[in-house]
Write a protein that holds these residues in place. Structure first.
Motif, PDB file in Angstrom:
ATOM      1  N   GLU A   1       4.524  -8.974   0.386  1.00 23.88           N
ATOM      2  CA  GLU A   1       3.199  -8.091  -0.945  1.00 23.88           C
ATOM      3  C   GLU A   1       2.393  -7.403   0.059  1.00 23.88           C
ATOM      4  O   GLU A   1       1.910  -8.537   1.140  1.00 23.88           O
ATOM      5  N   VAL A   2       2.276  -6.278   0.739  1.00 20.52           N
ATOM      6  CA  VAL A   2       0.828  -5.705   1.512  1.00 20.52           C
ATOM      7  C   VAL A   2       0.445  -5.354   0.983  1.00 20.52           C
ATOM      8  O   VAL A   2       0.361  -3.890   0.171  1.00 20.52           O
ATOM      9  N   ARG A   3      -0.719  -6.018   1.096  1.00 22.41           N
ATOM     10  CA  ARG A   3      -2.064  -4.936   0.162  1.00 22.41           C
ATOM     11  C   ARG A   3      -3.239  -4.921   1.102  1.00 22.41           C
ATOM     12  O   ARG A   3      -2.596  -4.738   2.286  1.00 22.41           O
ATOM     13  N   ASP A   4      -4.246  -3.949   0.153  1.00 22.95           N
ATOM     14  CA  ASP A   4      -4.858  -3.992   0.820  1.00 22.95           C
ATOM     15  C   ASP A   4      -5.796  -4.534   2.081  1.00 22.95           C
ATOM     16  O   ASP A   4      -6.537  -3.438   3.043  1.00 22.95           O
ATOM     17  N   ASP A   5      -6.364  -6.019   1.157  1.00 25.01           N
ATOM     18  CA  ASP A   5      -6.891  -6.618   2.700  1.00 25.01           C
ATOM     19  C   ASP A   5      -5.756  -8.220   2.986  1.00 25.01           C
ATOM     20  O   ASP A   5      -6.977  -8.624   3.639  1.00 25.01           O
ATOM     21  N   ARG A   6      -4.991  -7.981   2.171  1.00 26.25           N
ATOM     22  CA  ARG A   6      -4.017  -9.539   2.822  1.00 26.25           C
ATOM     23  C   ARG A   6      -2.836  -9.020   2.697  1.00 26.25           C
ATOM     24  O   ARG A   6      -2.254  -8.138   2.484  1.00 26.25           O
TER      25      ARG A   6
END
Length: 350
Positions: A290-295
């Motif tokens: 999973e690619v999230r906003d901060d990690r």
């Protein structure tokens, strides 16, 4: 079990064959077989398998449990014990191993769950059977909570209050020893859990971890097109390869790897949640990403013992001096089993 199901001679032959093989089965399989035979009305056969199950019980300090084998059923110790408890409640509810197993199961709970969602469901099913067979006595007691010698909470607990669910208290803590003591007076049982939450602000400039370790490296392309370790600043729109190296001292299930991104950078993706890989760098750690906003987060269902690597591609976007918080790898249902890198700095300058 449907009442219209009749035990035919063919079913009886199958049951006899299973009973004969039952000493070779794992504890959870024995427990499930005991329950099935009991529901079929084959009580003698059920007692035979239960006897084999009881021989595999582990008992120590007033506790009783069964070991999971992580075989075809992928059962944990909690699941094996929960099903063994269900079997005992059907055939021998007054056996001393019943309350001992209940205590062991309750002792395995972490916060508000057991090892996994599957283990949690098994534990709740077994405890529900136990409470149905042995209802809790009416409660009417007073509990006092002390931190050190100071009383910080006092409450009268009744049956009506118990139905409203658990009550959470935030207790004050200070530097040094903090001894929490509970005093109870009056009839009824008190169930409690103590959880410690802390924030570590020192030492994050150094890596940490024993059972699980992780290392983070940044690479950029050299003028000759080869990936070399990043030194100094980078220009905006520069591609940065991230290599995460994980070392496990033993096999683990349900592991999560989290790599915080330096502010001003973004993950390059083939599609949503699918980061771009760097073929020139090693990569053998597979999981749900999973690619999230901060990690960037990688969920690994099974992590073999040894060293494993995962890489992906970043691109610098904004000028400035940025800090990437430590990369963390941890066992999802036992977060105290964890490892982390040190913080990392990144400068982006035209």
């Amino acid at each position: 079990w449907p009442k219209w199901v009749k035990v035919t001679p063919q079913w009886e032959k199958v049951a006899e064959a299973l009973v004969a093989q039952s000493p070779r089965l794992a504890p959870m399989a024995q427990a499930v077989l005991t329950i099935a035979l009991h529901r079929m009305g084959l009580r003698t056969a059920a007692h035979q398998v239960l006897a084999a199950l009881e021989k595999q019980a582990k008992q120590e300090n007033g506790l009783c449990w069964w070991e999971g084998t992580w075989g075809v059923l992928e059962e944990s110790d909690v699941e094996a014990t929960a099903y063994a408890l269900k079997a005992l409640l059907l055939l021998k509810p007054d056996d001393p191993k019943v309350p001992a197993a209940v205590k062991w199961v309750m002792g395995q709970r972490t916060s508000n769950f057991w090892y996994s969602t599957k283990s949690t469901a098994a534990a709740l099913f077994a405890l529900t059977d136990y409470l149905s067979r042995f209802p809790e006595p009416d409660a009417d007691f007073t509990v006092r909570v002390f931190v050190g010698d100071k009383m910080v909470h006092e409450q009268n607990c009744t049956k009506e209050q118990a139905r409203k669910g658990e009550q959470r208290l935030i207790l004050p803590a200070s530097i040094g020893d903090n001894k929490v003591r509970l005093e109870k007076s009056g009839p009824g049982r008190l169930y409690y859990t103590v959880t410690l939450h802390s924030f570590v602000t020192r030492g994050i400039d150094k890596p940490d971890g024993t059972e699980l370790r992780v290392q983070r490296q940044y690479f950029v392309r050299s003028p000759k097109g080869k990936w070399v370790p990043l030194e100094g600043n980078v220009r905006p729109k520069t591609e940065i390869a991230v290599l995460l190296t994980v070392t496990a001292k033993r096999e683990w299930e349900y592991v999560v790897l989290e790599d915080p991104l330096p502010a001003g950078c973004e993950v390059l993706q083939w599609s949503v949640g699918d980061p771009v890989k760097v073929p020139e760098l090693p990569d053998d750690l597979w999981g749900w990403t999973e690619v999230r906003d901060d990690r960037l987060v990688v969920f690994v269902g099974f992590l073999p013992k040894g060293t494993h690597r995962f890489n992906y591609l970043l691109r610098s976007q904004t000028e400035g001096k940025f800090t990437a918080l430590p990369t963390v790898i941890q066992q999802m249902y036992r977060p105290q089993v964890r490892g982390r890198t040190a913080v990392a700095g990144l400068g982006v300058q035209e």
